[in-house]
Design an enzyme around this catalytic site. Structure first.
Site, mmCIF file in Angstrom:
data_model
loop_
_atom_site.group_PDB
_atom_site.id
_atom_site.type_symbol
_atom_site.label_atom_id
_atom_site.label_comp_id
_atom_site.label_asym_id
_atom_site.label_seq_id
_atom_site.Cartn_x
_atom_site.Cartn_y
_atom_site.Cartn_z
ATOM 1 N N CYS A 1 -7.394 -27.093 7.685
ATOM 2 C CA CYS A 1 -6.114 -26.497 8.088
ATOM 3 C C CYS A 1 -5.376 -27.394 9.088
ATOM 4 O O CYS A 1 -5.960 -28.294 9.700
ATOM 5 C CB CYS A 1 -6.318 -25.107 8.686
ATOM 6 S SG CYS A 1 -6.862 -25.077 10.406
ATOM 7 N N ASP B 1 0.851 -1.182 0.000
ATOM 8 C CA ASP B 1 0.000 0.000 0.000
ATOM 9 C C ASP B 1 0.896 1.246 0.000
ATOM 10 O O ASP B 1 2.110 1.153 0.134
ATOM 11 C CB ASP B 1 -0.966 -0.009 1.185
ATOM 12 C CG ASP B 1 -0.247 -0.064 2.534
ATOM 13 O OD1 ASP B 1 0.964 0.179 2.572
ATOM 14 O OD2 ASP B 1 -0.922 -0.350 3.542
ATOM 15 N N CYS C 1 -6.947 -27.498 12.708
ATOM 16 C CA CYS C 1 -8.177 -28.279 12.857
ATOM 17 C C CYS C 1 -7.948 -29.766 12.624
ATOM 18 O O CYS C 1 -8.686 -30.595 13.164
ATOM 19 C CB CYS C 1 -9.242 -27.742 11.900
ATOM 20 S SG CYS C 1 -9.865 -26.108 12.369
ATOM 21 N N HIS D 1 -5.552 -20.994 11.300
ATOM 22 C CA HIS D 1 -6.920 -21.386 10.944
ATOM 23 C C HIS D 1 -7.686 -20.245 10.283
ATOM 24 O O HIS D 1 -8.342 -20.441 9.243
ATOM 25 C CB HIS D 1 -7.692 -21.865 12.179
ATOM 26 C CG HIS D 1 -9.173 -21.934 11.923
ATOM 27 N ND1 HIS D 1 -9.747 -22.963 11.199
ATOM 28 C CD2 HIS D 1 -10.184 -21.072 12.229
ATOM 29 C CE1 HIS D 1 -11.056 -22.741 11.092
ATOM 30 N NE2 HIS D 1 -11.340 -21.598 11.707
ATOM 31 N N CYS E 1 -13.019 -27.758 8.463
ATOM 32 C CA CYS E 1 -11.798 -27.073 7.998
ATOM 33 C C CYS E 1 -10.667 -28.072 7.764
ATOM 34 O O CYS E 1 -10.491 -29.029 8.528
ATOM 35 C CB CYS E 1 -11.377 -26.020 9.016
ATOM 36 S SG CYS E 1 -9.904 -25.086 8.522
ATOM 37 N N ASP F 1 -7.999 -7.206 1.017
ATOM 38 C CA ASP F 1 -6.990 -7.432 2.058
ATOM 39 C C ASP F 1 -7.542 -6.950 3.387
ATOM 40 O O ASP F 1 -8.401 -6.064 3.420
ATOM 41 C CB ASP F 1 -5.689 -6.675 1.760
ATOM 42 C CG ASP F 1 -5.799 -5.205 2.171
ATOM 43 O OD1 ASP F 1 -5.295 -4.857 3.259
ATOM 44 O OD2 ASP F 1 -6.425 -4.415 1.437
#
Length: 376
Positions: free
Chosen positions: A308, A94, A311, A337, A306, A268
């Site tokens: 991930c 940015d 998890c 996660h 999930c 974002d």
């Protein structure tokens, strides 16, 4: 030749949302895309390999913070951000404008630029549009942003108009200062608060400058959600079909889906990492405050749906224990996660666009997550 090229793959027959791909000097990423935020040239708690493992295709770093520490000269000496942080996929920086206006004290805004105090040590600094481009050139991201003024919400019409016109003049100066167009793409930023005519004016003026991509700034700053959606609906149709569209600072699941419905390609936000550090996780059934006592003996995953690492390997009870004990692994797992949750959400959004059913997907997700429905 621009450093960035947008490829439109498909439009959702149900909503008009776009499925696409953005090509950069460090590879391509699929859109609509969520970009994890690596403020200090790191996504908090995550290694580059872990980010790749959850399918983060592009990340964002912050110009203001890297200018303050360690300094863009050190990053340049290291070979640029990609080399400095060992990330070989696309990066967006940015302009630093939002931080200058929101974090710093003693701001003095003039046509030439902005004088402000560092939030670290109180030292005085002066950033012009040209300086913002110089810093981002040294950082070496694939996509860089024009320096703009971020007005607060609420904001009077007259000041919002004056501000957006200055932002347009600054955008022109940024484009004139940016020479490295084959390696870095400079995006313009549409401003105008919650005033339709100002958003239209800003978009029209920036389109005349012919940037390779366009961002929509100054939203998700406290205004009602419907105001943001209204601004998107009047602004997005004005933006070129063949260039990326980026909604800045947006990362809650409802905003991501609603933004994609309205033709946004890139998002974002620090939300997933910030709330993760505070013990809140996003799940398919809504938000969960994992620190709560009711999870002390809950040996199920944070989100059974999930995929991930957290998890797949740990229980709510264990992660709660880590957080209560102040163990770093706890906030790493909640962060891991939350990031995967949003990246997976965008994978599902892209699939829904391909299948011409994004509106249906939105309704199903909102019902499961517990959102009040907002009609498109």
């Amino acid at each position: 030749m621009s450093a960035v090229r947008y490829e439109l793959i498909k439009k959702c027959g149900q909503t008009g949302a776009r499925l696409g791909k953005v090509h950069t000097p460090h590879g391509s990423f699929d859109t609509p895309a969520f970009m994890p935020v690596g403020t200090q040239a790191t996504v908090k708690g995550m290694s580059p390999e872990e980010l790749k493992g959850i399918n983060a295709q592009i990340i964002l770093s912050n110009t203001y913070h890297l200018y303050m520490r360690p300094g863009e000269d050190i990053v340049k000496e290291a070979g640029g951000l990609h080399s400095f942080m060992n990330w070989n996929r696309p990066i967006l920086t940015d302009s630093g404008g939002f931080q200058v206006f929101s974090l710093s004290d003693l701001r003095d805004i003039k046509e030439e630029g902005v004088t402000f105090k560092s939030h670290i040590d109180g030292s005085k600094h002066f950033i012009t549009p040209e300086k913002a481009i110089e810093i981002q050139n040294d950082l070496g991201a694939d996509i860089i942003m024009a320096f703009d003024e971020c007005i607060p919400y609420p904001c009077e019409f007259e000041y919002a108009k004056k501000s957006l016109e200055r932002t347009t003049r600054w955008a022109k100066r940024c484009k004139e200062a940016h020479k490295n167009t084959e390696k870095q793409a400079l995006f313009g930023i549409v401003q105008g608060g919650i005033y339709k005519e100002l958003r239209e004016q800003s978009a029209k003026e920036l389109l005349e400058l012919d940037f390779p991509g366009y961002a929509i700034g100054g939203l998700s700053v406290g205004e009602p959600a419907q105001d943001m959606y209204d601004m998107l609906e009047c602004t997005v149709p004005l933006l070129p079909e063949d260039k990326p569209r980026y909604l800045m600072g947006v990362g809650s699941p409802d905003y991501l889906i609603e933004g994609a419905l309205r033709g946004i390609d890139m998002f974002d936000c620090v939300l997933p990492t910030r709330i993760g550090r505070n013990g809140t996780v996003l799940t398919s059934q809504g938000k969960m405050i994992i620190r709560d006592a009711k999870y002390a003996r809950d040996f199920t995953p944070m989100d059974p749906e999930c995929d991930c690492y957290a998890c797949q390997n740990f229980s709510r009870a264990y992660i709660r224990h880590l957080l209560k004990a102040g163990e770093v692994l706890g906030i790493r797992l909640t962060t891991w996660h939350n990031l995967r949750f949003l990246l997976k959400l965008m994978e599902n959004v892209r699939k829904a666009i391909m299948d011409d059913r994004l509106q249906d997907f939105r309704n199903e997700f909102f019902e499961a997550f517990g959102y009040n429905k907002i009609t498109k």
